[in-house]
Design an enzyme around this catalytic site. Structure first.
Site, PDB file in Angstrom:
ATOM      1  N   GLU A  39       0.825  -1.212   0.000  1.00 50.10           N
ATOM      2  CA  GLU A  39       0.000   0.000   0.000  1.00 50.10           C
ATOM      3  C   GLU A  39       0.860   1.263   0.000  1.00 50.10           C
ATOM      4  O   GLU A  39       0.581   2.204  -0.724  1.00 50.10           O
ATOM      5  CB  GLU A  39      -0.967   0.020   1.187  1.00 50.10           C
ATOM      6  CG  GLU A  39      -2.153  -0.890   1.034  1.00 50.10           C
ATOM      7  CD  GLU A  39      -3.147  -0.453  -0.043  1.00 50.10           C
ATOM      8  OE1 GLU A  39      -3.083   0.682  -0.540  1.00 50.10           O
ATOM      9  OE2 GLU A  39      -4.005  -1.279  -0.384  1.00 50.10           O
ATOM     10  N   ASP A  57      -6.994   8.407   0.301  1.00 47.43           N
ATOM     11  CA  ASP A  57      -6.604   7.274   1.139  1.00 47.43           C
ATOM     12  C   ASP A  57      -5.709   7.751   2.269  1.00 47.43           C
ATOM     13  O   ASP A  57      -4.872   8.629   2.064  1.00 47.43           O
ATOM     14  CB  ASP A  57      -5.850   6.224   0.323  1.00 47.43           C
ATOM     15  CG  ASP A  57      -6.704   5.605  -0.765  1.00 47.43           C
ATOM     16  OD1 ASP A  57      -7.923   5.472  -0.555  1.00 47.43           O
ATOM     17  OD2 ASP A  57      -6.149   5.250  -1.810  1.00 47.43           O
ATOM     18  N   LYS A  85      -7.229  10.262  11.678  1.00 48.62           N
ATOM     19  CA  LYS A  85      -6.762   9.450  12.810  1.00 48.62           C
ATOM     20  C   LYS A  85      -5.872   8.299  12.346  1.00 48.62           C
ATOM     21  O   LYS A  85      -5.155   7.706  13.143  1.00 48.62           O
ATOM     22  CB  LYS A  85      -7.940   8.885  13.613  1.00 48.62           C
ATOM     23  CG  LYS A  85      -8.784   9.951  14.279  1.00 48.62           C
ATOM     24  CD  LYS A  85      -8.028  10.566  15.428  1.00 48.62           C
ATOM     25  CE  LYS A  85      -8.934  11.509  16.188  1.00 48.62           C
ATOM     26  NZ  LYS A  85      -8.258  12.153  17.284  1.00 48.62           N
TER      27      LYS A  85
END
Length: 135
Positions: A39, A57, A85
């Site tokens: 990722e 993202d 967060k």
């Protein structure tokens, strides 16, 4: 893609998964380590604002508006958390959300990176760390 990366990062992700395991701790931990690498190469502060659907993202597992609230788009917010967060070095909330994603009908395919991890022998991800440190 080169599968070698920072051993400390690998140990950190795997050890978090040991504490927050889902179903079978080892396979889940190995999958998350692979996903975190593909990722964004373990960048816990990662942000990608260029998705084709207009979403962004966030964090080590690159969650978007379907899983968190970003205040710019309407959101499903399935993980009940603000997207920002996920952008820090505390990955506990990222892992809790990952557990929610896995329970979704789309499961692991919710991650674009899953195509890189689903057929791999994931044991190589723990090859360079002591088993007691990683699991």
């Amino acid at each position: 893609m080169n599968l070698s990366f920072n051993v400390k990062e690998k140990e950190r992700v795997a050890s978090h998964h040991r504490a927050l395991s889902l179903f079978h701790p080892l396979p889940f931990a190995l999958t998350r380590v692979c996903m975190a690498q593909y990722e964004n190469n373990f960048n816990t502060w990662a942000f990608n604002g260029g998705n084709s659907n207009g979403s962004s993202d966030y964090g080590i597992f690159q969650r978007n508006k379907w899983w968190c609230k970003d205040n710019r788009h309407s959101s499903e917010n399935a993980c009940n958390v603000m997207c920002n967060k996920f952008m820090n070095d505390d990955i506990d909330d990222d892992i809790h959300c990952a557990k929610t994603v896995v329970k979704d009908p789309n499961g692991m395919s919710a991650w674009v990176a899953w195509v890189h991890c689903k057929d791999l022998d994931l044991s190589k991800y723990l090859a360079s760390c002591k088993l007691s440190d990683c699991l």
